[in-house]
Motif scaffolding. Sequence first.
Motif, PDB file in Angstrom:
ATOM      1  N   PRO A   8       4.302 -12.634  56.090  1.00 40.51           N
ATOM      2  CA  PRO A   8       3.188 -11.831  56.625  1.00 40.51           C
ATOM      3  C   PRO A   8       1.858 -12.561  56.435  1.00 40.51           C
ATOM      4  CG  PRO A   8       4.666 -10.454  55.318  1.00 40.51           C
ATOM      5  CD  PRO A   8       5.103 -11.884  55.115  1.00 40.51           C
ATOM      6  N   TRP A   9       0.977 -12.461  57.438  1.00 40.69           N
ATOM      7  CA  TRP A   9      -0.257 -13.233  57.408  1.00 40.69           C
ATOM      8  C   TRP A   9      -1.082 -12.950  56.163  1.00 40.69           C
ATOM      9  CZ3 TRP A   9      -5.722 -12.499  58.137  1.00 40.69           C
ATOM     10  CH2 TRP A   9      -6.405 -13.699  58.359  1.00 40.69           C
ATOM     11  N   ILE A  10      -1.049 -11.726  55.690  1.00 41.83           N
ATOM     12  CA  ILE A  10      -1.866 -11.359  54.529  1.00 41.83           C
ATOM     13  C   ILE A  10      -1.391 -12.063  53.262  1.00 41.83           C
ATOM     14  CG2 ILE A  10      -0.511  -9.339  53.810  1.00 41.83           C
ATOM     15  CD1 ILE A  10      -3.181  -7.922  53.286  1.00 41.83           C
ATOM     16  N   LEU A  11      -0.181 -12.612  53.277  1.00 38.98           N
ATOM     17  CA  LEU A  11       0.359 -13.297  52.108  1.00 38.98           C
ATOM     18  C   LEU A  11       0.315 -14.816  52.242  1.00 38.98           C
ATOM     19  CD1 LEU A  11       3.508 -11.073  51.380  1.00 38.98           C
ATOM     20  CD2 LEU A  11       1.216 -10.897  50.364  1.00 38.98           C
ATOM     21  N   THR A  12      -0.303 -15.315  53.289  1.00 39.10           N
ATOM     22  CA  THR A  12      -0.324 -16.757  53.520  1.00 39.10           C
ATOM     23  C   THR A  12      -1.529 -17.422  52.854  1.00 39.10           C
ATOM     24  OG1 THR A  12      -1.607 -16.555  55.568  1.00 39.10           O
ATOM     25  CG2 THR A  12       0.817 -16.424  55.753  1.00 39.10           C
ATOM     26  N   PRO A  13      -1.462 -18.719  52.603  1.00 35.46           N
ATOM     27  CA  PRO A  13      -2.637 -19.435  52.054  1.00 35.46           C
ATOM     28  C   PRO A  13      -3.854 -19.338  52.966  1.00 35.46           C
ATOM     29  CG  PRO A  13      -0.652 -20.793  51.905  1.00 35.46           C
ATOM     30  CD  PRO A  13      -0.288 -19.601  52.728  1.00 35.46           C
ATOM     31  N   LEU A  14      -3.638 -19.305  54.288  1.00 28.66           N
ATOM     32  CA  LEU A  14      -4.776 -19.238  55.208  1.00 28.66           C
ATOM     33  C   LEU A  14      -5.553 -17.944  55.013  1.00 28.66           C
ATOM     34  CD1 LEU A  14      -6.347 -20.494  57.513  1.00 28.66           C
ATOM     35  CD2 LEU A  14      -4.760 -19.405  59.113  1.00 28.66           C
ATOM     36  N   PHE A  15      -4.860 -16.820  54.851  1.00 27.95           N
ATOM     37  CA  PHE A  15      -5.554 -15.545  54.621  1.00 27.95           C
ATOM     38  C   PHE A  15      -6.384 -15.623  53.345  1.00 27.95           C
ATOM     39  CE2 PHE A  15      -5.793 -11.510  52.378  1.00 27.95           C
ATOM     40  CZ  PHE A  15      -6.370 -10.689  53.340  1.00 27.95           C
ATOM     41  N   TRP A  16      -5.767 -16.124  52.269  1.00 25.12           N
ATOM     42  CA  TRP A  16      -6.481 -16.162  50.991  1.00 25.12           C
ATOM     43  C   TRP A  16      -7.569 -17.232  50.990  1.00 25.12           C
ATOM     44  CZ3 TRP A  16      -6.438 -12.195  48.014  1.00 25.12           C
ATOM     45  CH2 TRP A  16      -5.355 -11.312  48.090  1.00 25.12           C
ATOM     46  N   GLY A  17      -7.407 -18.253  51.812  1.00 24.21           N
ATOM     47  CA  GLY A  17      -8.492 -19.219  51.978  1.00 24.21           C
ATOM     48  C   GLY A  17      -9.727 -18.569  52.568  1.00 24.21           C
ATOM     49  N   TRP A  18      -9.531 -17.754  53.601  1.00 23.17           N
ATOM     50  CA  TRP A  18     -10.664 -17.047  54.206  1.00 23.17           C
ATOM     51  C   TRP A  18     -11.212 -15.983  53.264  1.00 23.17           C
ATOM     52  CZ3 TRP A  18     -13.474 -19.064  57.657  1.00 23.17           C
ATOM     53  CH2 TRP A  18     -12.943 -19.897  58.645  1.00 23.17           C
ATOM     54  N   ALA A  19     -10.345 -15.395  52.426  1.00 19.33           N
ATOM     55  CA  ALA A  19     -10.833 -14.424  51.442  1.00 19.33           C
ATOM     56  C   ALA A  19     -11.763 -15.105  50.438  1.00 19.33           C
ATOM     57  CB  ALA A  19      -9.646 -13.773  50.726  1.00 19.33           C
ATOM     58  N   VAL A  20     -11.395 -16.312  50.018  1.00 22.01           N
ATOM     59  CA  VAL A  20     -12.250 -17.071  49.093  1.00 22.01           C
ATOM     60  C   VAL A  20     -13.576 -17.415  49.771  1.00 22.01           C
ATOM     61  CG1 VAL A  20     -12.490 -19.273  47.878  1.00 22.01           C
ATOM     62  CG2 VAL A  20     -10.337 -18.004  47.741  1.00 22.01           C
ATOM     63  N   PHE A  21     -13.511 -17.811  51.034  1.00 22.74           N
ATOM     64  CA  PHE A  21     -14.758 -18.127  51.746  1.00 22.74           C
ATOM     65  C   PHE A  21     -15.645 -16.897  51.854  1.00 22.74           C
ATOM     66  CE2 PHE A  21     -17.233 -18.240  55.682  1.00 22.74           C
ATOM     67  CZ  PHE A  21     -18.022 -19.355  55.425  1.00 22.74           C
ATOM     68  N   ALA A  22     -15.046 -15.726  52.101  1.00 19.31           N
ATOM     69  CA  ALA A  22     -15.833 -14.492  52.190  1.00 19.31           C
ATOM     70  C   ALA A  22     -16.524 -14.207  50.867  1.00 19.31           C
ATOM     71  CB  ALA A  22     -14.923 -13.333  52.586  1.00 19.31           C
TER      72      ALA A  22
END
Length: 392
Positions: free
Chosen positions: A249-263
């Motif tokens: 699931p996208w919410i569990l991917t590194p890309l999602f958490w990468g954008w969360a860190v940027f936010a």
Amino acid sequence: MKRLYLIISIIISSLHAMSGAPVVQFLTASPGSQIYELEGHSGLRIIHPELGDFVVNWGVFDFDSPNFVYRFVKGETDYIAAACPTSDFVASYARHGRAVSYLTLRLDSLQAERLTALVIDNLRPENRVYRYNYVLDNCATRPIDLIEKAVGGNLTLGAPDIPSENSGTFRNIMRLYHRNYPWYQFGIDTALGSSIDRTLDSTEARFAPAVAVDMLRDAKLPGGEPLVAEDGYLYGSASTPSVTAPPTPWILTPLFWGWAVFAWAAIASIIQLRGNTGWGRVFDTVYFSLMGIEGIILTFLIFVSVHEATSPNWLYLWLNPLCFIGAIAPWLKRGKVLEISYQSVNFALLIVLCAIFIIKVQSPNPAFIPLVMASGLRAVTNMIYSPCAKNR
């Protein structure tokens, strides 16, 4: 019934060969669910009138060897060539629902005997241990090399049957088979450097067993004859369901958490520029500490490890032990000069890294983009308004 089908298939193919010269088959197990099984596995099956029906594979390692974990991480990856009865080899994959295909090689009796002798020699105690290389010397490349020695020349391999976007480099092929394991690929993209981004020659895609079997299926002998006389399955079929994990699931991917860190970095920067440095300090402490820890790991992989694929790694411009300065300096009473100096150098190195990504010297994991942006944003913010500059 599956067990009975397996036994009957092996008996029929064995009886077909036992009356004459040795028969050699290239076996391929379909990808499994474990991270070390994602590209499949290869072995050579030899059906010999005197030696019997056995499979040799070059993917065995000994967990009980001294300092196994440290030596493995360091790159001293000693693998072992081992033989087992064909029925045991196939059953070990069948019990996990993994199909096992075969390619019967078009070898004359002299070539088959020569290949058998090479394999037996490789199994000797003094020869069976070899230094495994993930992309250049593994369970798929070893048997193909022996086949070429037995036939007295290089094989002309067929084109790999993979999508164009996943061809051309080692990393692209890895991403095809790791697509449902994004954190594993994130780790590979972090640890392995630009050497796996070079353009492959016509044979190097064979490092992945699932690709090697397709390349061998259309291969030609040195004289131009087809290498493969017959192909089929000892267990399963082309339609056997995959046992790999479903898409993450996208919410569990590194890309999602990468954008969360940027936010989080953006929020902390906005608040900091309005005069409240607390959020910025907390973010920098957590973020740059994690980057520094990753930098220590990369230092080991680049300068200590003997893995060929870990150096050069241009991520070291971004992930290095100097990141700890970014975590500590905001809390120092006289850390203004240190903070601004570090972040100025850090920002310049990030620009260089982005240029390296753009000209495709090293391909970034998608999650690196927001993370690098977070580093750049915090560098600019701290150069404009360093927490150390505010009297406390």
